[in-house]
Motif scaffolding. Sequence first.
Motif, PDB file in Angstrom:
ATOM      1  N   ALA A 131      75.983  56.254  33.649  1.00 50.23           N
ATOM      2  CA  ALA A 131      74.889  55.327  33.938  1.00 50.23           C
ATOM      3  C   ALA A 131      74.016  55.845  35.066  1.00 50.23           C
ATOM      4  N   ARG A 176      69.511  47.192  41.778  1.00 50.95           N
ATOM      5  CA  ARG A 176      68.926  47.746  40.559  1.00 50.95           C
ATOM      6  C   ARG A 176      69.994  48.354  39.661  1.00 50.95           C
ATOM      7  N   VAL A 177      70.940  49.081  40.261  1.00 48.33           N
ATOM      8  CA  VAL A 177      72.020  49.661  39.467  1.00 48.33           C
ATOM      9  C   VAL A 177      72.870  48.565  38.837  1.00 48.33           C
ATOM     10  N   ASP A 195      71.114  47.082  35.872  1.00 44.67           N
ATOM     11  CA  ASP A 195      71.138  47.989  34.730  1.00 44.67           C
ATOM     12  C   ASP A 195      72.510  47.981  34.055  1.00 44.67           C
ATOM     13  N   SER A 247      73.311  45.048  31.646  1.00 38.56           N
ATOM     14  CA  SER A 247      72.737  45.143  30.293  1.00 38.56           C
ATOM     15  C   SER A 247      73.578  46.014  29.365  1.00 38.56           C
ATOM     16  N   ARG A 248      74.503  46.803  29.926  1.00 43.77           N
ATOM     17  CA  ARG A 248      75.320  47.716  29.132  1.00 43.77           C
ATOM     18  C   ARG A 248      76.722  47.163  28.857  1.00 43.77           C
TER      19      ARG A 248
END
Length: 852
Positions: free
Chosen positions: A91, A234-235, A238, A241-242
């Motif tokens: 990621a 932010r990480v 992200d 969403s995975r």
Amino acid sequence: MTAADARRFGATPLAWMMLGEWRAHPGRVVVAALAVAVGVALGFAVHLVNGSAQAELARAMRTVNADADLHVAASTPLGFDERLYAVLARAPGVVAASPVVALQARFGAGPASFEEGGLSLLGLDPLRAIEVTPSLVATAAGRAASAPEQVFDPDAISLSPAALAASGARLGERVTVTAGGRSAGFRVAGVLPMGDSGQQIAVVDIAAAQWRFGSLGRLQRVDLKLAPGAALPRVAADLRSRLPPEAQVVTDSSQTRRGDNLTRAYRVNLQMLALVALLTGGFLVFSAQSLSVARRRPQFALLRVLGLERRGLLAQVLAEGLVVGATGALLGLALGAGLAAAILGILGGDLGSGFFRGATPDLVVEPLAVAVFFVLGLAAAVLGSVLPALEAGRARPGVALKDLGDLGEGDTRRSGLWGLGLLAAGALAALAPAVGGVSLFGYLSIGLLLAGGVAAMPWLARALLSPLQEAAPRGVVLELALSRLWGAPSQAAVALCGIVASVSLMAAMGVMVTSLRGSVDAWLGDILPGDLLFRVEGGGFDPDQQSRIAAAPGVAGVLFQKTLPLQLSPDRPPAMLVVRPVARGAPAGTLPIIGRTARAPAAALPVWVSEPASRLYGIEVGEQLQLPLPGAPEVFVAGVWRDYARQAGAIAMDDADYARLTGDRLRNEASVDLQPGVRPAAAASAIRAALPGPLAAQAQFVETRQMRAIALQVFDSSFALTYALEAIAIAVGLAGVAATMSAQTLARTKEFGMLRHVGVLRRQIIAMLACEGAALGAVGLVAGLGLGLAMSQVLIHVVNPQSFYWTMDTRVPLVLFASLAVSLIGACALTAVLAGRRALSADAVRAVREDW
């Protein structure tokens, strides 16, 4: 005091007046200071324990999470597919990832207790962990365990210092660890570099953990190290969403909030109750100061005639309250620190509630907290002195010079209006919602009710004494006693304010605790059916084993179930998923349903949420809810059930629906109905014989009645501090009664002398005082119990639902109230008699010669 007053009188004469009064009546001053000290000590102790526990919890989180920046954790102990690890490692913003198998474990292979084990078993890949969480990589004899055979040996286990001590083993010796229903032996190969954190942690190779504890292909956590400059929010966004439904992003701050939310309501409620005790101390200061001012009215009048201004007199009385408050606050801070140290050593950081177990936290004292509670003690004493000081300033010097020390009797209707206004404000405050999950307005309501009851005491005293005066049999003694109390309601109110404050606080807590304990007892009867309970750790019984258990000799019927944690939110402790047979049309047969229910549509999957889950997450009956299980199933909320065991919430699902959804048919808990005449021990032996060896060795049996006794014992431990508050409230109240009655009786020496002159016998005056004391105690008891019952309803129907998310049925502790009635009325009568003997020891002529 003005500069002119200071120059005219100087500080010394006014100090002499203060010290002279305290020398004459030390008991009253001591009780007032002790009342403040008790309130400060309780509040400060609870605050210190809270802060120390939170510091220890944060340290524990840092210990377990080591140096990882971010975590992806499973929503249930079932974990998530290990292939997610590769997705997370690639990621954006992630520089290193360490897969983790995390299991609750214990040392030994025998039957487990019904309490959770305290050992965290972690399966790690050492090459990955050394980059992300180096403190979880073991050392051997103080050096890094760098030899390949040491790092990857599937037979090696590394223990934290606390775990090593709990195992009783030494380096190189073997230990047995049980997790997931399976037991395995390991050689102690190293010690984790964790210092004296107190956390019991064991680390093995990740492949060994998956293979030996039935977790092949599954992970419970992935620890992540972010690249330099990568923005954590932010990480995290992200990564979310995975992720599949059964995994979620967890940060250190969210884990800390989760631990804080676990005990916050319990801790804040104890803090509020302690501050209410401080408020009670303020009322006792008011009582003591009022009596002191009444007794010294001629002295104050003389100072006024000699030129002391009214504000100087006001400053004198407030200064006395300030000294009392400072003394009590300092004593309370010392007592609070000692009490906090004792609580941490005996009850632990969870205040005996059983929320979490671990090392005893170190006492953490913050200067700001010391200052705040010192100021609170001063404020309670000064506020308790304001009204007596204003009363002293309002007195007309010429009239007060010949005053006998009695308070002036004004219009009692005004006090009644003030009291009713405060009571109405308290009732309105009880209707307000919680603030940040804490029932602040609920406690404001209790404070307003308490203030309203005390403010209305002159009017209420006359209202309660009027029927007694009319219905009492005629006689010199009783008629003198009732006439005196009825004619001087303000004096009665001064004596009663401390009684009413203490009795109402004790009654409110007594009703609340009795109601909750009774409701828990009744709930246990509903939730723990059958005669015998048993369970195994980990996987549990498959359908074939369940059939053999049901067919065991002596077994009339079995209810199988399974419970597993369900992480609904990263910021909150996990809820529990309760899997058991629940009929769609009649859920009340197996769950204590409360409120309305809704029939789920034919294609919908029904679940029933507990009260705490409903309130914590705002779940209403009839709503759709997505569960963090494989496939993210949508379920229909068909009802709410009462559950006192899981404050973080629970969701019940029919076992057949759960099996279709997950394919998991293992059950690890069972409730057994026995055939008539079968002994529980014989049935347990028959069930154990029907199980295969490993399960039979781990099965833990307990009779239902024993389990209920254990649960109630845990309840009593959880409310140990509440019981202590009740005892302290009674003790402070009775001490206040003694000091108040003694002071008021001694202030009436001239009155007794006049009665002796007109022919009243000494024994009649003593009997009159006994009747006065008993009547005063009875009035205070009635008012205090009435006010306490009102306050208890706020605790039961406002504070508990808003803070703990459960409801209960009101139960009144009649035995406690009867004991209180006898002790309070007896203490008032006895104190009045003892003080009367002292006042009557002076010659009757000398007592009234000043007025000849």
